[in-house]
Design a protein around this motif. Sequence first.
Motif, PDB file in Angstrom:
ATOM      1  N   HIS A   1      10.018 -17.131 -41.396  1.00  0.00           N
ATOM      2  CA  HIS A   1      11.138 -16.586 -40.606  1.00  0.00           C
ATOM      3  C   HIS A   1      10.487 -15.876 -39.427  1.00  0.00           C
TER       4      HIS A   1
ATOM      5  N   HIS B   1       7.786 -21.585 -46.265  1.00  0.00           N
ATOM      6  CA  HIS B   1       8.435 -21.605 -44.949  1.00  0.00           C
ATOM      7  C   HIS B   1       8.268 -20.224 -44.330  1.00  0.00           C
TER       8      HIS B   1
ATOM      9  N   THR C   1      17.469 -15.375 -49.335  1.00  0.00           N
ATOM     10  CA  THR C   1      17.964 -14.730 -48.109  1.00  0.00           C
ATOM     11  C   THR C   1      18.805 -15.702 -47.269  1.00  0.00           C
TER      12      THR C   1
ATOM     13  N   HIS D   1       7.258 -17.114 -46.644  1.00  0.00           N
ATOM     14  CA  HIS D   1       7.790 -17.127 -48.019  1.00  0.00           C
ATOM     15  C   HIS D   1       7.216 -18.312 -48.785  1.00  0.00           C
TER      16      HIS D   1
ATOM     17  N   GLU E   1      11.946 -10.637 -42.391  1.00  0.00           N
ATOM     18  CA  GLU E   1      13.181 -10.353 -43.148  1.00  0.00           C
ATOM     19  C   GLU E   1      13.038  -8.992 -43.838  1.00  0.00           C
TER      20      GLU E   1
HETATM   21 ZN   LIG Z   1      12.625 -17.383 -46.650  1.00  0.00          ZN
END
Ligand SMILES: [Zn+2]
Length: 261
Positions: free
Chosen positions: A96, A94, A199, A119, A106
């Motif tokens: 962010h 996925h 996270t 990620h 992140e």
């Molecule tokens: Zn993530």
Amino acid sequence: CNLLACSQTAKPANQQSWQTQIQGGSRQSPIDIRSSESVHDPQLTPLSISYDPSDCLQIWNNGDSFLVEFDDSKDNSVVSGGPLENHYKLKQFHFHWGAENNRGSEHTINSLVYPAELHLVHWNAEKFRTFDEAIFSENGLAVIGVFLKLGRKHDGLQKLVNALPAVKYKDSTVEFSNFNPSCMIPSCLDYWTYPGSLTTPPQTESVTWVIMKKPIEFGDDQLSAFRSLLFTPFGEKLENMVDNFRQQQPLMNRVVRATIL
Ligand SMILES: [Zn+2]
Ligand SMILES: NS(=O)(=O)c1ccc2oc(=S)[nH]c2c1
């Protein structure tokens, strides 16, 4: 391919933090990686990454991000080596990202933020029976983080981008097959590694993080497609899925190790 020098000593971690963290958390993620404070560990071998595109199953908008989910019932899509004692199976990947290009990742590198971060989530199938067990266990997960920067369109990513309108709403899924995530791994395999956490809730401290030093490039239109997804389910108020990143957490008593391959 190492352009970021790193010194031999690790300075004491910053104990103060104004940011929230889970009660008593001592190894929370994400963090700001200060390259000069990372420790070059010559014992860190290259990562061994091998993915089978036929393991790719579907895309799911879970209301936090969109997850590309893999069949983890076989041993075909695995990562090992580097800081990992065992082999870990790919479960999902996925991203962010931000509402604007000045935020989104992140992790940060010397406070430098990227517009997005990938990620690749793997779980320790030698020690645990299921992903759900692994997320609550020490050495349960290995997450490979890859920074994305804006530039040339990423041809490999376009197949994924084309499928996103089908998962616009929270809790929607679409069949998605024959995708090889290896196309999103940078050619330079240098990385930083440190012990951290998920996270997003439950933010359990079960993750060995492997952050690739070099970003991959993708195009403005591809990032716009990410930003066209919604946090909200069909029929509810439209809320664009953006700024789905957590604030950096205190390093506390941790050392970030680095390769120089
Ligand atoms: Zn993530
Ligand atoms: N963002 S992340 O730390 O990679 C991550 C990976 C896997 C996860 O499973 C649950 S549940 N939350 C998660 C967060």
